[in-house]
Design a protein around this motif. Sequence first.
Motif, PDB file in Angstrom:
ATOM      1  N   LYS A 185      43.725  65.619  36.640  1.00  0.00           N
ATOM      2  CA  LYS A 185      44.694  64.639  36.146  1.00  0.00           C
ATOM      3  C   LYS A 185      45.023  63.568  37.183  1.00  0.00           C
ATOM      4  O   LYS A 185      45.958  62.789  37.013  1.00  0.00           O
ATOM      5  N   GLY A 186      44.263  63.547  38.286  1.00  0.00           N
ATOM      6  CA  GLY A 186      44.512  62.534  39.313  1.00  0.00           C
ATOM      7  C   GLY A 186      45.645  62.867  40.256  1.00  0.00           C
ATOM      8  O   GLY A 186      46.117  62.001  41.001  1.00  0.00           O
ATOM      9  N   VAL A 187      46.085  64.124  40.245  1.00  0.00           N
ATOM     10  CA  VAL A 187      47.210  64.546  41.084  1.00  0.00           C
ATOM     11  C   VAL A 187      46.698  65.528  42.130  1.00  0.00           C
ATOM     12  O   VAL A 187      46.087  66.545  41.793  1.00  0.00           O
ATOM     13  N   THR A 188      46.929  65.233  43.400  1.00  0.00           N
ATOM     14  CA  THR A 188      46.553  66.144  44.476  1.00  0.00           C
ATOM     15  C   THR A 188      47.795  66.850  45.000  1.00  0.00           C
ATOM     16  O   THR A 188      48.896  66.293  45.002  1.00  0.00           O
ATOM     17  N   VAL A 189      47.584  68.082  45.439  1.00  0.00           N
ATOM     18  CA  VAL A 189      48.675  68.890  45.986  1.00  0.00           C
ATOM     19  C   VAL A 189      48.171  69.552  47.260  1.00  0.00           C
ATOM     20  O   VAL A 189      47.211  70.329  47.220  1.00  0.00           O
ATOM     21  N   ASN A 190      48.801  69.240  48.375  1.00  0.00           N
ATOM     22  CA  ASN A 190      48.379  69.773  49.669  1.00  0.00           C
ATOM     23  C   ASN A 190      49.590  70.202  50.484  1.00  0.00           C
ATOM     24  O   ASN A 190      50.730  69.830  50.170  1.00  0.00           O
ATOM     25  N   THR A 191      49.312  70.958  51.526  1.00  0.00           N
ATOM     26  CA  THR A 191      50.378  71.317  52.459  1.00  0.00           C
ATOM     27  C   THR A 191      50.040  70.814  53.857  1.00  0.00           C
ATOM     28  O   THR A 191      48.873  70.678  54.227  1.00  0.00           O
ATOM     29  N   VAL A 192      51.077  70.555  54.625  1.00  0.00           N
ATOM     30  CA  VAL A 192      50.970  70.300  56.054  1.00  0.00           C
ATOM     31  C   VAL A 192      51.760  71.406  56.748  1.00  0.00           C
ATOM     32  O   VAL A 192      52.908  71.672  56.393  1.00  0.00           O
ATOM     33  N   SER A 193      51.125  72.065  57.714  1.00  0.00           N
ATOM     34  CA  SER A 193      51.779  73.160  58.434  1.00  0.00           C
ATOM     35  C   SER A 193      52.050  72.748  59.871  1.00  0.00           C
ATOM     36  O   SER A 193      51.172  72.853  60.739  1.00  0.00           O
ATOM     37  N   PRO A 194      53.266  72.258  60.147  1.00  0.00           N
ATOM     38  CA  PRO A 194      53.590  71.882  61.525  1.00  0.00           C
ATOM     39  C   PRO A 194      53.686  73.101  62.432  1.00  0.00           C
ATOM     40  O   PRO A 194      54.051  74.199  62.000  1.00  0.00           O
ATOM     41  N   GLY A 195      53.347  72.871  63.685  1.00  0.00           N
ATOM     42  CA  GLY A 195      53.662  73.841  64.718  1.00  0.00           C
ATOM     43  C   GLY A 195      55.060  73.547  65.248  1.00  0.00           C
ATOM     44  O   GLY A 195      55.902  72.978  64.555  1.00  0.00           O
ATOM     45  N   TYR A 196      55.313  73.918  66.476  1.00  0.00           N
ATOM     46  CA  TYR A 196      56.637  73.693  67.070  1.00  0.00           C
ATOM     47  C   TYR A 196      56.769  72.225  67.470  1.00  0.00           C
ATOM     48  O   TYR A 196      55.948  71.692  68.218  1.00  0.00           O
ATOM     49  N   CYS A 197      57.806  71.576  66.948  1.00  0.00           N
ATOM     50  CA  CYS A 197      58.003  70.143  67.161  1.00  0.00           C
ATOM     51  C   CYS A 197      59.333  69.869  67.842  1.00  0.00           C
ATOM     52  O   CYS A 197      60.258  70.691  67.810  1.00  0.00           O
ATOM     53  N   ASP A 198      59.421  68.714  68.425  1.00  0.00           N
ATOM     54  CA  ASP A 198      60.628  68.288  69.130  1.00  0.00           C
ATOM     55  C   ASP A 198      61.657  67.814  68.118  1.00  0.00           C
ATOM     56  O   ASP A 198      61.827  66.626  67.876  1.00  0.00           O
ATOM     57  N   THR A 199      62.332  68.774  67.497  1.00  0.00           N
ATOM     58  CA  THR A 199      63.357  68.511  66.491  1.00  0.00           C
ATOM     59  C   THR A 199      64.607  69.313  66.848  1.00  0.00           C
ATOM     60  O   THR A 199      64.553  70.242  67.671  1.00  0.00           O
ATOM     61  N   PRO A 200      65.751  69.003  66.240  1.00  0.00           N
ATOM     62  CA  PRO A 200      66.972  69.768  66.522  1.00  0.00           C
ATOM     63  C   PRO A 200      66.810  71.262  66.265  1.00  0.00           C
ATOM     64  O   PRO A 200      67.404  72.085  66.966  1.00  0.00           O
ATOM     65  N   ILE A 213      57.022  78.997  74.503  1.00  0.00           N
ATOM     66  CA  ILE A 213      56.314  78.427  73.348  1.00  0.00           C
ATOM     67  C   ILE A 213      55.383  77.308  73.807  1.00  0.00           C
ATOM     68  O   ILE A 213      54.205  77.260  73.432  1.00  0.00           O
ATOM     69  N   ILE A 214      55.911  76.411  74.644  1.00  0.00           N
ATOM     70  CA  ILE A 214      55.098  75.284  75.126  1.00  0.00           C
ATOM     71  C   ILE A 214      53.910  75.789  75.935  1.00  0.00           C
ATOM     72  O   ILE A 214      52.789  75.266  75.825  1.00  0.00           O
ATOM     73  N   ALA A 215      54.116  76.827  76.716  1.00  0.00           N
ATOM     74  CA  ALA A 215      53.022  77.398  77.523  1.00  0.00           C
ATOM     75  C   ALA A 215      51.910  77.950  76.631  1.00  0.00           C
ATOM     76  O   ALA A 215      50.743  77.990  77.044  1.00  0.00           O
ATOM     77  N   ASP A 216      52.248  78.357  75.408  1.00  0.00           N
ATOM     78  CA  ASP A 216      51.265  78.926  74.487  1.00  0.00           C
ATOM     79  C   ASP A 216      50.582  77.877  73.617  1.00  0.00           C
ATOM     80  O   ASP A 216      49.695  78.219  72.826  1.00  0.00           O
ATOM     81  N   ILE A 217      50.978  76.624  73.733  1.00  0.00           N
ATOM     82  CA  ILE A 217      50.374  75.553  72.938  1.00  0.00           C
ATOM     83  C   ILE A 217      49.241  74.931  73.756  1.00  0.00           C
ATOM     84  O   ILE A 217      49.488  74.368  74.829  1.00  0.00           O
ATOM     85  N   PRO A 218      48.002  74.991  73.297  1.00  0.00           N
ATOM     86  CA  PRO A 218      46.871  74.502  74.094  1.00  0.00           C
ATOM     87  C   PRO A 218      47.005  73.060  74.558  1.00  0.00           C
ATOM     88  O   PRO A 218      46.575  72.739  75.671  1.00  0.00           O
ATOM     89  N   VAL A 219      47.586  72.164  73.756  1.00  0.00           N
ATOM     90  CA  VAL A 219      47.704  70.773  74.203  1.00  0.00           C
ATOM     91  C   VAL A 219      48.847  70.592  75.196  1.00  0.00           C
ATOM     92  O   VAL A 219      48.994  69.520  75.785  1.00  0.00           O
ATOM     93  N   GLY A 220      49.674  71.609  75.383  1.00  0.00           N
ATOM     94  CA  GLY A 220      50.665  71.596  76.454  1.00  0.00           C
ATOM     95  C   GLY A 220      51.960  70.872  76.165  1.00  0.00           C
ATOM     96  O   GLY A 220      52.687  70.528  77.102  1.00  0.00           O
TER      97      GLY A 220
END
Length: 258
Positions: A185-200, A213-220
Amino acid sequence: MNQTAASKPAVERRVALVTGGIGGLGTEICRQLARARREVVAVDLAARSERVAVFREEVADFDGSIRFEPADVSDFDSCRQLIARVEQQHGSVDILVNAAGITRDASLRKMSPQQWHELMRVNLDGVFNMCRNVVDGMTERGFGRIVNISSVNGQTGQFGQTNYSAAKAGVHGFSMALARETARKGVTVNTVSPGYCDTPMVAAISAEIRAQIIADIPVGRLGAPADIARAVKFLAADDAGYITGANLPVNGGYFMSF
């Protein structure tokens, strides 16, 4: 001869609705969609009046292309009334981003039924309530983009978050099933799964645990809201019609899988 800007096809002006739109991730998602020439409606609780006022200042430079509408995503009738208002004032909802979410952390042995049900009503029921009220219109018009915000903890589980992890895993299961129902029907449904972000929400974690947590994130580093918002904008694009039922992890390598 190079194609000029004037000869390029115009970007379709579409209405995008973002729940949790005044939160840390939600505000940036609204900005990114507005930059893509979407007419954006941020949805959140009217009771957060101080935060609503700050949000309006934060998006004031978008010349009215980002507006606020109050609603309680945990209440089906509130969502139904919201969609009716938005469609009357702004036009049909073409893009839905379900970013509203709460935490009620406790180990299962200490978790109360209230902590379980409060979280489920927002994080999982809210996705149903919103999608149920837009999906008919999207399928009838032959176009729709639904992006549901899940979480890396829905993939890995997390101590003290049986409710949150279950809800976020459920969000992707819901998304895959709805994607199958609407694909033709022309409708897409997807998810985005964030990791740990700089939010409140992450800032509320103790400094010691946050450092681990930061030490365990490969991009640092922690993710930025813009990292998540760019992924949402990509999946919400008109030309993203061949991607549906997918989960896009944005976690800095914190969790990797096929």
